[in-house]
Design a protein around this motif. Structure first.
Motif, PDB file in Angstrom:
ATOM      1  N   LEU A 155       8.063  16.585  25.949  1.00 48.43           N
ATOM      2  CA  LEU A 155       8.595  16.345  27.364  1.00 48.43           C
ATOM      3  C   LEU A 155       7.689  15.706  28.357  1.00 48.43           C
ATOM      4  O   LEU A 155       8.157  15.363  29.246  1.00 48.43           O
ATOM      5  CB  LEU A 155       9.074  17.761  27.720  1.00 48.43           C
ATOM      6  CG  LEU A 155      10.030  18.620  27.184  1.00 48.43           C
ATOM      7  CD1 LEU A 155      10.280  19.922  27.501  1.00 48.43           C
ATOM      8  CD2 LEU A 155      11.426  17.928  26.555  1.00 48.43           C
TER       9      LEU A 155
ATOM     10  N   LYS B 231       8.560  11.902  25.782  1.00 48.99           N
ATOM     11  CA  LYS B 231      10.108  12.165  25.863  1.00 48.99           C
ATOM     12  C   LYS B 231      11.138  11.981  24.660  1.00 48.99           C
ATOM     13  O   LYS B 231      11.986  11.510  24.295  1.00 48.99           O
ATOM     14  CB  LYS B 231      10.844  11.224  26.930  1.00 48.99           C
ATOM     15  CG  LYS B 231      10.111  11.356  28.350  1.00 48.99           C
ATOM     16  CD  LYS B 231      10.405  12.355  29.084  1.00 48.99           C
ATOM     17  CE  LYS B 231       9.714  12.361  30.408  1.00 48.99           C
ATOM     18  NZ  LYS B 231      10.136  13.610  31.149  1.00 48.99           N
TER      19      LYS B 231
ATOM     20  N   ASP C   5       9.849  17.668  35.587  1.00 52.60           N
ATOM     21  CA  ASP C   5      11.129  17.325  35.530  1.00 52.60           C
ATOM     22  C   ASP C   5      12.051  16.714  36.262  1.00 52.60           C
ATOM     23  O   ASP C   5      13.131  16.911  36.388  1.00 52.60           O
ATOM     24  CB  ASP C   5      11.716  19.089  35.152  1.00 52.60           C
ATOM     25  CG  ASP C   5      11.780  19.653  36.699  1.00 52.60           C
ATOM     26  OD1 ASP C   5      10.755  18.899  37.541  1.00 52.60           O
ATOM     27  OD2 ASP C   5      12.141  20.627  36.908  1.00 52.60           O
TER      28      ASP C   5
END
Length: 861
Positions: free
Chosen positions: A35, A73, A355
């Motif tokens: 992430l 990602k 995020d």
């Protein structure tokens, strides 16, 4: 449990099964996600979470090679292949999947707890006595966690099935959460009093029945926002070593509430101190970081905030001090009530989470009021008098300059210019330094120092003396670039004249210099300011030959130097390279360790000298001067990490506190002895040390690994039956008992008691029922079958090494008539309607009135 601040994530894909038959191959598919914002090289491995599950490590292989290279990602799917041998024990195994990208995301490890149930093969007996454990509401998964605000409640309903043949009690817990996070509600039971019920501390289920347990999740107010994956653990009273696990997927939503207040809201300047306090309170659940500033519309005041950058954790309160100071002093009113001003406080976010959530700032920010009071009346009169005096002084100065004969000031000259040494050794902090002396310092505008190598200009530095000696050249403890001082000194005009003639070559320059340097007579001694500068640092550090030139520029003409000098050629000798560090020894204090201090030895085994756990290490590193960091990690026999990576920074040859007790360091050696680790479980291990040091080009690493270190398991407890009795009689003295039971009474019971030598790895069983019991106890009403029957009761004791010992007794039941007949045949006497016994016989008769209904022992035996 994992929080979203970790850029690594493990997703358990749908369709996976936790059950595999022994002797077969099973698979589990997962998805490893990156992430973060950069490519990561991710290591993946599994680890057993208890001793009984360690054999699972040798059954598992991965479909992908380590490390996994995953783009930012992005993700990669990995399959875990479990190949179970026929010898695998059918039970529940606990393990966890771990991933780490130590280079890209140091200190970030993602864990996923899982279980694998090994079932018997098709040829084995039926397997189905383990409890059932299912989350029935709400249904969550790793891709779509359930959103929840802090302080909100979430009720999780869990269904439990008792598949065993005994009454069982079940308990629920969340080991990763504190008691503030959750509460457990078990079913209520009715009391004998009508209308009253009572809450229980567990779920009690009869064989074959099921029930529900409610888990209430209520995260505290300042719980950090992010994804949480708490593990729910179900414990059985009958099998305390059996732990069933499941996971709930939660997402704690971010709360960006922020309170800001200012005290006081107004000040009168300069009567009152221009100081305010801004109080900031983070009432949300995210880390806040922002800049704070204040300003008024016209910029009349300067606003100093301490601190300017504020970091506030959830629930924390911070005070920022705001001081105001007038900036445009001439705008202050000379009379009247003063100048009212309003200033505003502004906030600006300077940190955003991975995020991409941008926290909101408060809409209503405080505003402060200032009253800039007018000047006192006496200052106005003082200003008028000052203006009149200035006008008179200017008039006098003009008159004086018109009357007196104007004499040009002398030009500054370089009297001395040299280096502090003739040769230098190349080193990081050993640059060439210069000394110089200049007379008529009061006329110096600028001094320029030029560095030359083979007549090529390498560097030019300007030092400005128009307003005196610069601050960075004045004497102070923190000054590292050199020191300059000026003082009055007597100078002979002939000496200065001679110096001037040596420095000026063309005739025109000479005449101009002589006419302006010393308008007085020759051989006259006079006082002037002399500038002495010492240890002025240059940029000449690397090896080579250098020449330096100084030029002095006067205030009268800052474009043309008035004096210059050049040094001789100065050599910087190349430095010798430092010897590189080398790990000459990295080994354990002993090759073999023991889990406990007692080691059982037989006559066939040669005694081995062992040390007690934990494992301790020795190492020696020569030439440690360039070492910056030591890293150490423990590895299992399969390469999995058994002791987490430990890092120890070494700054300027100073050891960290954790190493000082065990290590000594000199310019030639770093020696450490008996350094303890956290490895203390039985098995085979190795340790890997990485030394990070700084060489000429960049940071470099060297590594060394120990030989295999063995930790012997603690010996198994010996199996020993102290006592096994039927109705108070030892079984080893009387291995057979016969009881008479009337046909009218279909059920009867006896008393069974036992005691075995206790131990943490001892398993005690009464067979065929009730099964596993404690090491000491009794069954007050053990049921007997209808006559005629024959049944064997066995006491079985087993330790972890598989050693067993048993004692058995044969129980027979007959009808009373047979008992009497047998008694008559043996002794020639018969008895009817009462209890009877035959002398010398093991046969007993119990009347139907004395027998009680069958009752199994309560839970806990």
């Amino acid at each position: 449990m994992q929080i979203v601040s970790n850029p690594l994530f493990i997703e358990d894909l749908a369709g996976n099964s936790n059950e595999i038959k022994r002797g077969s191959i099973g698979q589990r598919r997962i998805r490893v996600k990156n992430l973060g914002e950069r490519i990561a090289e991710i290591d993946i491995w599994i680890a057993a979470t208890d001793n009984k599950s360690e054999s699972l490590l040798s059954w598992c292989t991965f479909s992908e090679q380590n490390p996994l290279k995953i783009d930012a990602k992005s993700f990669k799917e990995v399959t875990l292949n479990f190949q179970l041998p026929l010898s695998a024990t059918p039970e529940l195994y606990n393990y966890e999947i771990l991933v780490e990208a130590a280079t890209q995301y140091p200190g970030k490890i993602c864990r996923r707890p899982l279980q694998l149930r090994v079932l018997p093969s098709d040829q084995d007996a039926e397997w189905g006595n383990e409890p059932g454990f299912t989350i029935i509401q709400p249904i969550t998964n790793s891709a779509n966690p359930l959103s929840l605000q802090a302080q909100e409640q979430l009720e999780v309903k869990i269904k439990v099935e008792n598949r065993s043949k005994r009454v069982d009690r079940f308990y629920l817990s969340c080991p990763e959460f504190t008691k503030e996070w959750y509460s457990v509600r078990y079913p209520e039971i009715g009391l004998d009093i009508p209308g009253l019920i009572k809450e229980t501390d567990g779920l009690e289920l009869n064989p074959g029945s099921s029930g529900e347990i409610n888990l209430i999740l209520h995260p505290p107010q300042y719980t950090p926002a992010g994804n949480y994956f708490p593990t729910i653990r179900l414990i059985s009273s009958n099998k305390e070593d059996l732990v069933l696990l499941d996971v709930v997927y939660l997402k704690i939503l971010p709360d960006d509430r922020l309170d800001i207040q200012m005290h006081p809201l107004s000040r009168k300047v300069p009567t009152e101190t221009g100081e305010f306090e801004i109080e900031l309170t983070n009432r949300g659940n995210i880390q806040r970081e922002f800049n704070i500033r204040a300003k008024d519309e016209d910029g009349f005041f300067n606003y100093l905030l301490q601190p300017k950058m504020v970091q506030i954790s959830p629930g924390e309160k911070r005070i920022v001090v705001l001081k105001v100071k007038p900036r445009k002093w001439w705008r202050r009113h000379w009379r009247g009530k003063g100048l009212p001003l309003t200033f505003a406080v502004e906030l600006e976010n300077i940190a955003v989470g991975e995020d991409s959530f941008i926290p909101a700032l408060p809409k209503n920010l405080p505003q402060g009021n200032l009253l800039w009071q007018s000047q006192p009346w006496w200052k106005l009169w003082l200003l008028i008098l000052l203006c009149l005096g200035t006008i008179g002084l200017l008039a006098f100065a003009i008159w004086w300059n018109l009357l007196r004969q104007k004499t040009p000031p002398p030009l500054p000259q370089v009297m001395k210019f040299e280096t502090t040494a003739n040769k230098y050794q190349e080193a990081k902090d050993n640059a060439i330094r210069l000394n110089w002396q200049i007379i008529h310092f009061q006329q110096v505008e600028k001094v320029t120092v030029i560095s030359l190598e083979k007549n090529v200009e390498l560097d030019r530095k300007n030092y400005f003396f128009k307003d005196g000696i610069p601050q960075n050249l004045q004497p102070s403890k923190n000054n590292t670039i050199g020191i300059c001082e000026s003082k009055k000194s007597e100078i002979n005009s002939s000496l200065a004249d001679k110096k001037g003639k040596q420095e000026v070559s063309d005739e025109k320059s000479k005449s101009n210099l002589y006419s302006t340097l010393f308008p007085s007579k020759k051989n006259v001694t006079y006082q002037t300011l002399v500038l002495n500068c010492k240890d002025i640092i240059t940029n000449a550090i690397t090896a080579g030959n250098y020449t330096f030139k100084i030029e002095v520029y006067p205030k009268q003409n800052s474009e043309q130097f008035s004096s210059q000098q050049t040094t001789d050629t100065i050599q910087v000798i190349p430095k010798k390279p430092l010897p590189l560090p080398k790990i000459t020894d990295f080994s354990p204090t002993q090759p073999i360790y023991q889990e406990v201090s007692i080691v059982k030895l037989t006559k066939k085994v040669t005694p081995i000298v062992t040390s007690l756990v934990p494992v301790r290490l020795n190492w020696n590193i020569v030439n440690p001067n360039q070492i910056k960091e030591l890293k150490m990690v423990g590895l299992g026999a399969d390469g999995s990490i058994t002791s987490q990576l430990q890092s120890y920074l070494i700054i300027n040859n100073q050891l960290p506190d954790k190493l000082k007790r065990f290590c000594t360091i000199t310019s030639t050696n770093l020696k450490c002895r008996n350094f303890p680790t956290d490895v203390n479980q039985a098995g085979n291990y190795t340790f890997k040390m990485t030394t990070v040091y700084q060489n000429e080009q960049a940071e470099t690493e060297i590594t060394k690994t120990t030989d295999i270190i063995k930790i012997l398991p603690k010996p198994a407890t010996s199996v020993n039956i102290i006592s096994f009795k039927i109705n108070g009689e030892e079984v080893n003295q009387k291995p057979k008992h016969t009881f008479g039971i009337s046909k009218m009474r279909s059920e009867a019971d006896i008393t069974v008691s036992w005691q075995v030598a206790d131990g943490e790895d001892i398993k005690v069983e009464i067979l065929p029922a009730p099964g596993v019991v404690s090491s000491k106890g009794s069954l007050a009403k053990y049921p007997l079958s209808k006559p005629p029957s024959s049944e064997t009761i066995t006491l079985k004791v087993t330790n972890k090494a598989g050693e067993q010992t048993t004692q058995s007794v044969l129980i027979e039941t007959v009808e009373p008539s047979q008992t009497q007949s047998s008694s008559g045949n043996n002794s020639g006497k018969t008895t009817s309607g009462s209890n009877s016994s035959t002398t010398g016989s093991a046969i007993h008769s119990n009347s139907a009135e004395e027998l009680t209904p069958v009752e199994f022992p309560p839970i806990g035996y």
